[in-house]
Design a protein around this motif. Structure first.
Motif, PDB file in Angstrom:
ATOM      1  N   VAL A   1     -15.702  56.249 -31.584  1.00  0.00           N
ATOM      2  CA  VAL A   1     -15.974  55.385 -32.701  1.00  0.00           C
ATOM      3  C   VAL A   1     -14.830  55.369 -33.748  1.00  0.00           C
ATOM      4  N   ALA A   2     -14.300  53.964 -34.228  1.00  0.00           N
ATOM      5  CA  ALA A   2     -13.371  53.910 -35.083  1.00  0.00           C
ATOM      6  C   ALA A   2     -13.842  53.930 -36.402  1.00  0.00           C
ATOM      7  N   ASN A   3     -13.085  54.594 -37.383  1.00  0.00           N
ATOM      8  CA  ASN A   3     -13.119  54.425 -38.762  1.00  0.00           C
ATOM      9  C   ASN A   3     -12.150  53.282 -39.332  1.00  0.00           C
ATOM     10  N   GLY A   4     -12.589  52.840 -40.415  1.00  0.00           N
ATOM     11  CA  GLY A   4     -11.575  51.754 -40.745  1.00  0.00           C
ATOM     12  C   GLY A   4     -11.994  50.483 -41.215  1.00  0.00           C
ATOM     13  N   ASP A   5     -11.360  49.542 -41.212  1.00  0.00           N
ATOM     14  CA  ASP A   5     -11.600  48.288 -41.502  1.00  0.00           C
ATOM     15  C   ASP A   5     -12.714  47.623 -40.518  1.00  0.00           C
ATOM     16  N   VAL A   6     -13.582  46.782 -40.650  1.00  0.00           N
ATOM     17  CA  VAL A   6     -14.571  46.049 -40.024  1.00  0.00           C
ATOM     18  C   VAL A   6     -14.248  44.724 -40.037  1.00  0.00           C
ATOM     19  N   LYS A   7     -13.983  44.008 -41.068  1.00  0.00           N
ATOM     20  CA  LYS A   7     -13.500  42.713 -40.986  1.00  0.00           C
ATOM     21  C   LYS A   7     -12.005  42.573 -40.776  1.00  0.00           C
ATOM     22  N   PRO A   8     -11.660  41.640 -40.299  1.00  0.00           N
ATOM     23  CA  PRO A   8     -10.169  41.411 -40.150  1.00  0.00           C
ATOM     24  C   PRO A   8      -9.372  41.041 -41.390  1.00  0.00           C
ATOM     25  N   ASN A   9      -8.117  41.846 -41.591  1.00  0.00           N
ATOM     26  CA  ASN A   9      -7.532  41.645 -42.885  1.00  0.00           C
ATOM     27  C   ASN A   9      -6.005  41.444 -42.343  1.00  0.00           C
TER      28      ASN A   9
ATOM     29  N   THR B   1      -5.067  45.391 -40.792  1.00  0.00           N
ATOM     30  CA  THR B   1      -6.347  45.984 -40.168  1.00  0.00           C
ATOM     31  C   THR B   1      -5.893  47.313 -39.645  1.00  0.00           C
ATOM     32  N   LEU B   2      -6.726  48.374 -39.937  1.00  0.00           N
ATOM     33  CA  LEU B   2      -6.332  49.750 -39.601  1.00  0.00           C
ATOM     34  C   LEU B   2      -7.697  50.224 -38.726  1.00  0.00           C
ATOM     35  N   LEU B   3      -7.545  50.844 -37.630  1.00  0.00           N
ATOM     36  CA  LEU B   3      -8.609  51.276 -36.613  1.00  0.00           C
ATOM     37  C   LEU B   3      -8.257  52.829 -36.586  1.00  0.00           C
ATOM     38  N   ASP B   4      -8.679  53.692 -37.088  1.00  0.00           N
ATOM     39  CA  ASP B   4      -8.497  55.101 -37.067  1.00  0.00           C
ATOM     40  C   ASP B   4      -9.390  55.691 -36.127  1.00  0.00           C
ATOM     41  N   PHE B   5      -9.039  56.279 -34.860  1.00  0.00           N
ATOM     42  CA  PHE B   5      -9.826  56.914 -34.030  1.00  0.00           C
ATOM     43  C   PHE B   5      -9.417  58.371 -33.957  1.00  0.00           C
TER      44      PHE B   5
ATOM     45  N   ARG C   1      -1.984  61.909 -33.801  1.00  0.00           N
ATOM     46  CA  ARG C   1      -0.487  62.083 -32.930  1.00  0.00           C
ATOM     47  C   ARG C   1      -0.057  60.823 -32.647  1.00  0.00           C
ATOM     48  N   PHE C   2      -0.618  59.634 -32.599  1.00  0.00           N
ATOM     49  CA  PHE C   2      -0.166  58.370 -32.177  1.00  0.00           C
ATOM     50  C   PHE C   2      -0.492  57.297 -33.287  1.00  0.00           C
ATOM     51  N   PHE C   3       0.483  56.468 -33.314  1.00  0.00           N
ATOM     52  CA  PHE C   3       0.325  55.050 -33.957  1.00  0.00           C
ATOM     53  C   PHE C   3       0.624  54.181 -33.024  1.00  0.00           C
ATOM     54  N   ILE C   4      -0.244  53.090 -33.037  1.00  0.00           N
ATOM     55  CA  ILE C   4      -0.171  51.923 -32.457  1.00  0.00           C
ATOM     56  C   ILE C   4       0.119  50.684 -33.297  1.00  0.00           C
ATOM     57  N   ILE C   5       1.217  50.090 -33.437  1.00  0.00           N
ATOM     58  CA  ILE C   5       1.580  49.027 -34.145  1.00  0.00           C
ATOM     59  C   ILE C   5       1.613  47.823 -33.400  1.00  0.00           C
ATOM     60  N   ALA C   6       0.727  46.571 -33.854  1.00  0.00           N
ATOM     61  CA  ALA C   6       1.021  45.380 -33.133  1.00  0.00           C
ATOM     62  C   ALA C   6       0.771  44.162 -34.341  1.00  0.00           C
ATOM     63  N   THR C   7       1.412  43.127 -33.870  1.00  0.00           N
ATOM     64  CA  THR C   7       1.481  41.958 -34.280  1.00  0.00           C
ATOM     65  C   THR C   7       0.334  40.814 -34.020  1.00  0.00           C
ATOM     66  N   ALA C   8      -0.629  40.317 -34.649  1.00  0.00           N
ATOM     67  CA  ALA C   8      -1.511  39.216 -34.332  1.00  0.00           C
ATOM     68  C   ALA C   8      -0.961  38.266 -35.167  1.00  0.00           C
ATOM     69  N   PHE C   9      -1.460  37.013 -34.707  1.00  0.00           N
ATOM     70  CA  PHE C   9      -1.028  35.682 -35.256  1.00  0.00           C
ATOM     71  C   PHE C   9      -1.849  35.195 -36.161  1.00  0.00           C
ATOM     72  N   SER C  10      -3.132  35.775 -36.370  1.00  0.00           N
ATOM     73  CA  SER C  10      -4.244  34.901 -37.005  1.00  0.00           C
ATOM     74  C   SER C  10      -5.289  36.246 -37.292  1.00  0.00           C
ATOM     75  N   ARG C  11      -6.272  36.009 -38.100  1.00  0.00           N
ATOM     76  CA  ARG C  11      -7.121  36.897 -38.413  1.00  0.00           C
ATOM     77  C   ARG C  11      -8.026  36.673 -37.341  1.00  0.00           C
ATOM     78  N   PRO C  12      -8.702  35.587 -36.747  1.00  0.00           N
ATOM     79  CA  PRO C  12      -9.335  35.818 -35.681  1.00  0.00           C
ATOM     80  C   PRO C  12      -8.790  36.536 -34.370  1.00  0.00           C
ATOM     81  N   GLN C  13      -7.503  36.225 -34.149  1.00  0.00           N
ATOM     82  CA  GLN C  13      -7.113  37.084 -33.204  1.00  0.00           C
ATOM     83  C   GLN C  13      -7.177  38.534 -33.680  1.00  0.00           C
ATOM     84  N   ILE C  14      -6.863  39.063 -34.914  1.00  0.00           N
ATOM     85  CA  ILE C  14      -7.067  40.362 -35.182  1.00  0.00           C
ATOM     86  C   ILE C  14      -8.519  40.955 -35.155  1.00  0.00           C
ATOM     87  N   ASP C  15      -9.355  40.084 -35.265  1.00  0.00           N
ATOM     88  CA  ASP C  15     -10.910  40.364 -35.090  1.00  0.00           C
ATOM     89  C   ASP C  15     -10.941  40.668 -33.650  1.00  0.00           C
ATOM     90  N   ALA C  16     -10.702  39.615 -32.643  1.00  0.00           N
ATOM     91  CA  ALA C  16     -10.683  39.844 -31.189  1.00  0.00           C
ATOM     92  C   ALA C  16     -10.125  41.147 -30.875  1.00  0.00           C
TER      93      ALA C  16
END
Length: 193
Positions: A138-146, A149-153, A107-122
């Motif tokens: 519980v999200a499906n998708g990436d566990v490690k920050p890339n 990174t995709l989180l599918d709820f 239904r919805f996409f959220i698109i956001a910019t992070a400025f480092s991989r640690p920030q993506i992880d946070a």
């Protein structure tokens, strides 16, 4: 160690023999039961049409329009909450897009910019924690920050990008017909220290 190699060698041959026998039997059965595709005719399709009618696909889980609106409202509340989490962890250029009319899987996409991989992880960790504790999701998708990174709820799919990847993939333009959802925290001034 030698025993392990001998065992693995024997297992490969046992499996190979099974696959050969199985595929030979099933292929023989398949070709003996089915007709040649060139034998299909208009009469066959007419018979199917007469037997099953006009409905090709019917789903028993159709919801009423009010139930659909309720589901959309719940998904919207969840999406806005996840966008707020991204904002709290200082993500930039956060967009929530209503893509339900364009795609069938969410239904919805959220698109956001992070400025480092640690920030993506946070951001991803905070979103996963909030979703599980508050919404039981519980999200499906990436566990490690890339870099992307995709989180599918399910009803909400979250894309977290580093700036170069966000520019390159440009999902906002790709889903340009999606309605952008105004966020309640968008116009607020940043907190002062």
């Amino acid at each position: 160690m030698l025993h392990l190699y001998v065992f693995m060698y024997k297992m490969v041959f046992i499996i190979w023999d099974f696959v050969k026998k199985w595929s030979k039997v099933n292929l023989v059965n398949f070709f003996s039961v089915t007709k040649n595709v060139s034998e299909d005719s208009d009469e066959m399709f007419d018979d199917l049409f007469n037997k099953y009618g006009k409905v090709v696909y019917k789903s028993d889980d159709l919801k009423s329009p009010t139930a659909e609106v309720d589901d959309d409202a719940e998904s919207l509340a969840f999406a806005v909450e996840m966008a707020k989490v991204a904002s709290e962890v200082k993500a930039g250029d956060i967009k929530v897009l209503f893509v339900k009319p364009l795609v069938y899987w969410t239904r919805f996409f959220i698109i956001a910019t992070a400025f480092s991989r640690p920030q993506i992880d946070a951001i991803g960790s905070r979103m996963r924690d909030m979703a599980e504790k508050k919404y039981g999701k519980v999200a499906n998708g990436d566990v490690k920050p890339n870099a992307w990174t995709l989180l599918d709820f399910g009803d909400v799919v979250i894309h977290l990008f580093l700036p170069p990847q966000r520019t390159f993939y440009n999902l906002e333009d790709f889903y340009g017909n999606a309605m952008s959802v105004p966020l309640p925290f968008e116009d607020q001034a940043p907190p002062r220290s």
